[in-house]
Motif scaffolding. Structure first.
Motif, short mmCIF file in Angstrom:
data_model
loop_
_atom_site.label_atom_id
_atom_site.label_comp_id
_atom_site.label_asym_id
_atom_site.label_seq_id
_atom_site.Cartn_x
_atom_site.Cartn_y
_atom_site.Cartn_z
N ARG A 145 0.89 -1.16 0.07
CA ARG A 145 -0.02 0.15 0.10
C ARG A 145 0.98 1.32 -0.04
O ARG A 145 0.45 2.19 -0.66
CB ARG A 145 -0.98 0.08 1.24
N LEU A 146 1.98 1.39 0.72
CA LEU A 146 2.92 2.38 0.67
C LEU A 146 3.50 2.64 -0.66
O LEU A 146 3.52 3.55 -1.26
CB LEU A 146 4.04 2.07 1.73
N ASP A 147 3.62 1.24 -1.41
CA ASP A 147 4.33 1.43 -2.57
C ASP A 147 3.39 2.11 -3.60
O ASP A 147 3.60 2.78 -4.55
CB ASP A 147 4.71 -0.13 -3.23
N ILE A 148 2.14 1.79 -3.26
CA ILE A 148 1.01 2.09 -4.42
C ILE A 148 1.05 3.71 -4.18
O ILE A 148 1.16 4.32 -5.13
CB ILE A 148 -0.42 1.30 -4.05
N LEU A 149 1.17 4.17 -3.00
CA LEU A 149 1.05 5.58 -2.85
C LEU A 149 2.35 6.34 -3.64
O LEU A 149 2.21 7.33 -4.33
CB LEU A 149 1.10 6.12 -1.66
N LYS A 150 3.53 5.56 -3.40
CA LYS A 150 4.78 6.08 -4.06
C LYS A 150 4.51 6.03 -5.54
O LYS A 150 4.80 6.99 -6.26
CB LYS A 150 5.94 5.46 -3.64
N TRP A 151 4.17 5.01 -6.17
CA TRP A 151 3.96 4.94 -7.64
C TRP A 151 2.95 5.98 -8.23
O TRP A 151 3.28 6.59 -9.11
CB TRP A 151 3.30 3.50 -7.82
N LEU A 152 1.70 5.99 -7.51
CA LEU A 152 0.90 6.98 -7.79
C LEU A 152 1.44 8.60 -7.71
O LEU A 152 0.85 9.49 -8.53
CB LEU A 152 -0.42 6.79 -7.24
N LYS A 153 2.41 8.78 -7.01
CA LYS A 153 2.79 10.13 -6.91
C LYS A 153 3.55 10.39 -8.18
O LYS A 153 3.70 11.67 -8.56
CB LYS A 153 3.99 10.09 -5.71
#
Length: 103
Positions: free
Chosen positions: A18-26
Motif C-alpha cells: 500500500r505504501l508502494d502504491i502511494l509512491k507509484w501514484l505520486k
C-alpha cells in the motif's frame, strides 16, 4: 484531522504494498505505461496497471485500493468498465501535518 481519521489512515498504510502504491501514484509517468485510451494520467492510473505492477491477485489489490479509498487516500474516476485511482493530495498533506502535531 481527528484521531479516529488518523488511525484509519494508519491502518490503510500498514502494508508495504500500500505504501508502494502511494509512491507509484505520486509519479505515475515513471511507474506505469501510458494509458492508450486516455493518453494522460489526469484521472489517475487504471486499477489493472496497479494490479500488474504489484504482482498481487485481483481480489487482494481490489481490497487494498478500496481500503485506501475509504480512508481518503485515493480518489477514483470511472472510464467505461475501468476504475482509475489517484492520490488525494489534500488528505495526505492534512494527515502528515496532523502526525507532525501529534508526535
Amino acid at each position: 484531522m481527528n484521531t479516529q481519521r488518523i488511525l484509519e489512515i494508519n491502518k490503510a498504510l500498514s502494508n508495504s504494498t500500500r505504501l508502494d502504491i502511494l509512491k507509484w501514484l505520486k509519479d505515475p509517468e515513471v511507474h506505469f505505461p501510458p494509458h492508450k485510451d486516455l493518453g494522460h494520467f489526469d484521472d489517475g492510473v487504471c486499477g489493472l496497471f496497479i494490479k500488474n505492477k504489484s504482482g498481487l491477485s485481483q481480489p487482494t489489490i481490489s481490497h487494498y485500493l478500496t481500503g485506501m479509498q475509504k480512508a481518503g487516500l485515493l480518489t477514483t474516476t470511472r472510464h467505461g468498465k475501468w476504475t482509475y485511482f489517484k492520490r488525494n493530495e489534500g488528505i495526505i498533506k492534512e494527515f502528515l501535518t496532523a502526525m507532525q502535531k501529534k508526535l
